[in-house]
Each structure stands twice: as structure tokens, then as C-alpha cells.
Design a protein around this motif. Sequence first.
Motif, mmCIF file in Angstrom:
data_model
loop_
_atom_site.group_PDB
_atom_site.id
_atom_site.type_symbol
_atom_site.label_atom_id
_atom_site.label_comp_id
_atom_site.label_asym_id
_atom_site.label_seq_id
_atom_site.Cartn_x
_atom_site.Cartn_y
_atom_site.Cartn_z
ATOM 1 N N ARG A 1 0.946 2.864 -10.721
ATOM 2 C CA ARG A 1 0.239 1.588 -10.539
ATOM 3 C C ARG A 1 1.108 0.600 -9.781
ATOM 4 N N ARG A 2 2.401 0.595 -10.071
ATOM 5 C CA ARG A 2 3.313 -0.307 -9.368
ATOM 6 C C ARG A 2 3.339 -0.008 -7.876
ATOM 7 N N MET A 3 3.389 1.267 -7.519
ATOM 8 C CA MET A 3 3.403 1.630 -6.105
ATOM 9 C C MET A 3 2.061 1.369 -5.441
ATOM 10 N N LEU A 4 0.970 1.524 -6.195
ATOM 11 C CA LEU A 4 -0.351 1.246 -5.643
ATOM 12 C C LEU A 4 -0.463 -0.223 -5.256
ATOM 13 N N VAL A 5 -0.036 -1.108 -6.158
ATOM 14 C CA VAL A 5 -0.093 -2.546 -5.867
ATOM 15 C C VAL A 5 0.837 -2.900 -4.710
ATOM 16 N N SER A 6 2.051 -2.342 -4.720
ATOM 17 C CA SER A 6 3.015 -2.637 -3.654
ATOM 18 C C SER A 6 2.507 -2.158 -2.302
ATOM 19 N N GLY A 7 1.937 -0.938 -2.269
ATOM 20 C CA GLY A 7 1.417 -0.416 -1.017
ATOM 21 C C GLY A 7 0.268 -1.240 -0.474
ATOM 22 N N ALA A 8 -0.655 -1.655 -1.353
ATOM 23 C CA ALA A 8 -1.783 -2.473 -0.904
ATOM 24 C C ALA A 8 -1.307 -3.828 -0.402
ATOM 25 N N ALA A 9 -0.321 -4.427 -1.096
ATOM 26 C CA ALA A 9 0.205 -5.723 -0.663
ATOM 27 C C ALA A 9 0.860 -5.617 0.716
ATOM 28 N N LEU A 10 1.620 -4.539 0.944
ATOM 29 C CA LEU A 10 2.264 -4.358 2.246
ATOM 30 C C LEU A 10 1.231 -4.144 3.347
ATOM 31 N N MET A 11 0.202 -3.353 3.067
ATOM 32 C CA MET A 11 -0.859 -3.159 4.061
ATOM 33 C C MET A 11 -1.537 -4.480 4.410
ATOM 34 N N GLY A 12 -1.828 -5.290 3.391
ATOM 35 C CA GLY A 12 -2.480 -6.570 3.645
ATOM 36 C C GLY A 12 -1.616 -7.509 4.461
ATOM 37 N N ALA A 13 -0.325 -7.627 4.093
ATOM 38 C CA ALA A 13 0.571 -8.503 4.838
ATOM 39 C C ALA A 13 0.735 -8.029 6.283
ATOM 40 N N ALA A 14 0.847 -6.719 6.475
ATOM 41 C CA ALA A 14 0.977 -6.179 7.830
ATOM 42 C C ALA A 14 -0.295 -6.416 8.643
ATOM 43 N N SER A 15 -1.450 -6.384 7.994
ATOM 44 C CA SER A 15 -2.717 -6.645 8.691
ATOM 45 C C SER A 15 -2.773 -8.083 9.185
ATOM 46 N N VAL A 16 -2.307 -9.031 8.366
ATOM 47 C CA VAL A 16 -2.247 -10.431 8.806
ATOM 48 C C VAL A 16 -1.320 -10.571 10.007
ATOM 49 N N ALA A 17 -0.157 -9.914 9.939
ATOM 50 C CA ALA A 17 0.787 -9.967 11.058
ATOM 51 C C ALA A 17 0.172 -9.382 12.324
ATOM 52 N N GLY A 18 -0.574 -8.287 12.183
ATOM 53 C CA GLY A 18 -1.224 -7.688 13.340
ATOM 54 C C GLY A 18 -2.278 -8.588 13.944
ATOM 55 N N ALA A 19 -3.074 -9.232 13.098
ATOM 56 C CA ALA A 19 -4.130 -10.115 13.603
ATOM 57 C C ALA A 19 -3.559 -11.314 14.346
ATOM 58 N N LEU A 20 -2.370 -11.773 13.927
ATOM 59 C CA LEU A 20 -1.756 -12.942 14.548
ATOM 60 C C LEU A 20 -0.788 -12.593 15.676
ATOM 61 N N ALA A 21 -0.614 -11.309 15.955
ATOM 62 C CA ALA A 21 0.384 -10.873 16.940
ATOM 63 C C ALA A 21 0.078 -11.433 18.325
ATOM 64 N N GLN A 22 1.152 -11.834 19.007
ATOM 65 C CA GLN A 22 1.022 -12.368 20.362
ATOM 66 C C GLN A 22 1.744 -11.516 21.400
ATOM 67 N N GLY B 1 1.162 1.618 8.076
ATOM 68 C CA GLY B 1 1.331 3.022 7.733
ATOM 69 C C GLY B 1 2.266 3.214 6.555
ATOM 70 N N LEU B 2 3.337 2.426 6.503
ATOM 71 C CA LEU B 2 4.270 2.511 5.382
ATOM 72 C C LEU B 2 3.580 2.113 4.080
ATOM 73 N N GLY B 3 2.765 1.056 4.120
ATOM 74 C CA GLY B 3 2.013 0.669 2.934
ATOM 75 C C GLY B 3 1.040 1.747 2.502
ATOM 76 N N ALA B 4 0.370 2.376 3.477
ATOM 77 C CA ALA B 4 -0.560 3.458 3.156
ATOM 78 C C ALA B 4 0.166 4.646 2.541
ATOM 79 N N ALA B 5 1.410 4.904 2.981
ATOM 80 C CA ALA B 5 2.184 6.018 2.439
ATOM 81 C C ALA B 5 2.533 5.798 0.970
ATOM 82 N N ALA B 6 2.673 4.553 0.559
ATOM 83 C CA ALA B 6 2.889 4.261 -0.854
ATOM 84 C C ALA B 6 1.576 4.276 -1.624
ATOM 85 N N LEU B 7 0.504 3.819 -0.978
ATOM 86 C CA LEU B 7 -0.778 3.637 -1.664
ATOM 87 C C LEU B 7 -1.502 4.957 -1.921
#
Length: 478
Positions: free
Chosen positions: A98-119, A132-138
Motif C-alpha cells: 500500500r505504501r508503494m502504491l500511494v508513492s507511485g501514484a503520487a509520483l505519477m501525478g506530480a510528473a504529469s503536472v510537470a509535463g503539462a507545464l513543460a516549456q 514511468g518510474l511512478g508506474a513501476a512502483a504502482l
Amino acid sequence: MNPTESAAPTGADPGPSPRSGPEAPGRSRRAVLALAVLALAHFTISVDFNIVYIALPQIGDALGFSAASLQWVVTAFSLGYGGFLLLGGRAADRLGARRMLVSGAALMGAASVAGALAQDPAVLVASRALQGLGAAALFPATLAVLTAAFPAGPARIRAMAVWGTAGAFGALAGGAVGGILTSAFGWPAVFWALVPATLAVVLAAPVVLPADVRRPGRASFDLPGAAMVTAGSLLLVLGISLGQSVGWASWQSAGALLLGALTLVGLLLFERRAADPLLPVRLLTNRSLLVTMALVFVLMGSVNTLHYVYTTHVQVTLGLSPLAAGLGFLPQGLAAMLGSALLLPPLLARWGVRSALFAGVAGSGLTAVLFAVAVAADSYWAMLPAVVMLGVTAGTTYPVLFAAAGAGVSDDEQGVASAMVSTTQQIGAAVGLASLVAVADAAAGPASSGLGAAAVAGGLATLAAAFLALALRRTPAA
């Protein structure tokens, strides 16, 4: 994870769990909510694979990617996911699913925000690697939690069906979703769309999923093994990605593949002597796990090729727009959902894992031949039955593969076992696509005949591989 075998409960809450006694309304409701979270997590991972494809031209124009560098938007995710899956699986076993599931989802979400704002390109590629790293944990954590939360038998069969349905629909609908979002809101929308899903998983998982159980003597972590398995997996995935872009005979591709293979061989030798190995070598003697890895290697190469056959045929030969091509693939997602939800449970209950897996893989092989027939007809409507059949066969087979992989694997090694299968899946999909596209290129005549030849070759290989399922131990139907 085998629905036909019993397993000891792990990761249960101190209070009543889905494993105990007759299901009271509260327990039943909690089991439904837990399954919904696991299904949403699987859907999010699956849709993230394909959602960016149709947005690639817009991304390239907006951020200044060169034609050669644009493929790294896809490759970066594959490197993060495929390279760290085994580490993520063992971390789920050792540090808590469960700890890794939450951590992986949080990393995927944060990376998605970074991708949407990328310049600029570097930020976007880095964000995809972190996704991808977040998905590997999730991903391995979802299977480990599912095993802990649902008892073997009908309850786990139903849970695996829902989990598999969500993943199949995400994988098959990703292109359509990406096309719709890109057309309506622009390319950043394919990143923003993942944020609400990952946030929901992060917030709901601690409330509805079983708590992690601290295991005596499992606090240590094999750091040398972690470094070797990550480096070996990364090099293999990088070698395959480079093989597709710069050629399999290039020194970059061949060198990365050779170094990756040597690193993983060294890992096996090291782990044989490790007191608390990250990758238990005994798992490589598990018949169910080895057969499943062989099956998923061949099956996903064929399925990945059929996606290529479809998108190339309807856009290049038939002239459909990217959005129309994406929408035309939606019936496959619907068929996968219905097949997993309605067909899989009675199929497993009547036939058991062994026979159901044989039928599913063989059906996928026959579906590939049907694709070849449809390509020759030069009509989307002629291809539609093959599209639907691929959804039914591949979508139904996918969760059975992971059910078979978990047979005979202890609960505290389910994470790494599922990661081994998923890593094989990624490698098989890439190698199969590269090999069968080479068949298409070598076929004489118009482009459609080459696509048909690739589909037939993939179908015949899949039909032959189906007989590997008969090497599984026969288990009684549920």
C-alpha cells in the motif's frame, strides 16, 4: 494469485477484512471500494502508455523537438517503467504494497503536472521518465494488494476480472482519449487528464486498502542487487528502444543489449549468494511463472503489432484522421471490458486457469489471422470484427496470465513475480513489433500485403505459443 488455489492472508487490517466470514454489508462495501481504487490505478497506468501518441505532432511543434528526438517522449516512459519494474516489485514486497502504491501514484501525478507545464523538451522528457518510474512502483503494488485483499476462489476471480478490465480498457482507449483531448484542449490536456486519477488513488488508498503488515526480518534491502537489476533492466529497455530508432545492428543498440544481458547474468550469480536477495533465484524454477513469462512475451509482441497494423492501415491506406482512427478503436476497449467482466469469471470457474489461458492465447492468434483478412478487404467495417475479437481475446487473457504467474508464489513475493511478468511483457511487445514490422517491410507487393503478412506471422507464433499453457499444472475449476 491463482484463483484456483488458496493463499494465506497478508496485509489485512486489524478489523474484519474481505477474507473473513460471511460478507457483512460494511465489509462488502469496503471490498468494492478497494477494488475500485485498484482498478483506477491499473487504468491510469495503462492509459498513460498510449495517451501521448496522437499528441506527439503538437508537442513537437510547440516545444521544438526535432524529428529524431520526438520519439524520446515515448521512450523515456518505457525506460522509467521497464527499467524499474523489478525494483518496484521487490520494494512492494519489502516496504509495503500500500505504501508503494500511494508513492507511485503520487509520483505519477506530480510528473504529469510537470509535463503539462513543460516549456522545453528536456523537462517534458524528464517528466515522462518520472511517470514511468511512478508506474513501476504502482503496478506491482496493485497486484500485491489485490492478493492480500481478496481470498483465492470466486472473490479473487471477480477481482482479477475487474482489475484486468480496467487495464485493458485503459490500454485500448488511450489513443482515442488522447485524440479527443488533443483536438479539444491541446497537448497539455493529455498530462492534466492523469492528475485527478492519481490524486484519487493517493487519497482513497489509505482509507479503503488493507494496511501493510510489518514482516519480521524483512527490514533489510539488497542495495547491490537493486543497483544491478535496475541497471540491467534499463540497458535492455534502452537497447530495444535504440534498436527501433537507429537499427538493431548499431553499436548503440547491440552494446546496450549486451551490457544489459551481462548485468542480469551477474545479478543472478550475485543473488544466489545473497542472504536476503532482491530477486530470489528460486522464482526462476517456478513452472507457472516461467510459462507465463514465455506466453506474455509472444502474446504482447503479436498484440502490439496488431495495434500497429490497425493504425497504419486505417490512416495510411484508408485515409482516416488520427481522431477518427482513435475513435474507431473504441469498440475494442468496450469488447475488452465486456469480455473480462462477463466472460472471464464463468470461463475460469468452468475450465480453470490452464484451459482458459490456452483458449485465450489461441483465440488471440486466430484473431491476428482475421486482421490479415480484414486488411485485404480495404474497409474499416471489414476490420471492425477483428478489432472487437482482439478486445475479447486479449482483454480476457491478460488477467489470466497474472493469475497463472502467481501460482505457487508466496504472498511476500507476489510483487516481484508480477514485476518479472510485466518486464517480460514490455520487452516482448518491443521485440515482437520490431520483428513483425521487418516481416511487413520484407513482404512483396503493396503496403497492405506487408501488414497482412505481419499479422499472419504474429498469429501463427501466438497459436504455437498457446500450447505452452498446457505445461501448467492442471488445477480444479473454482
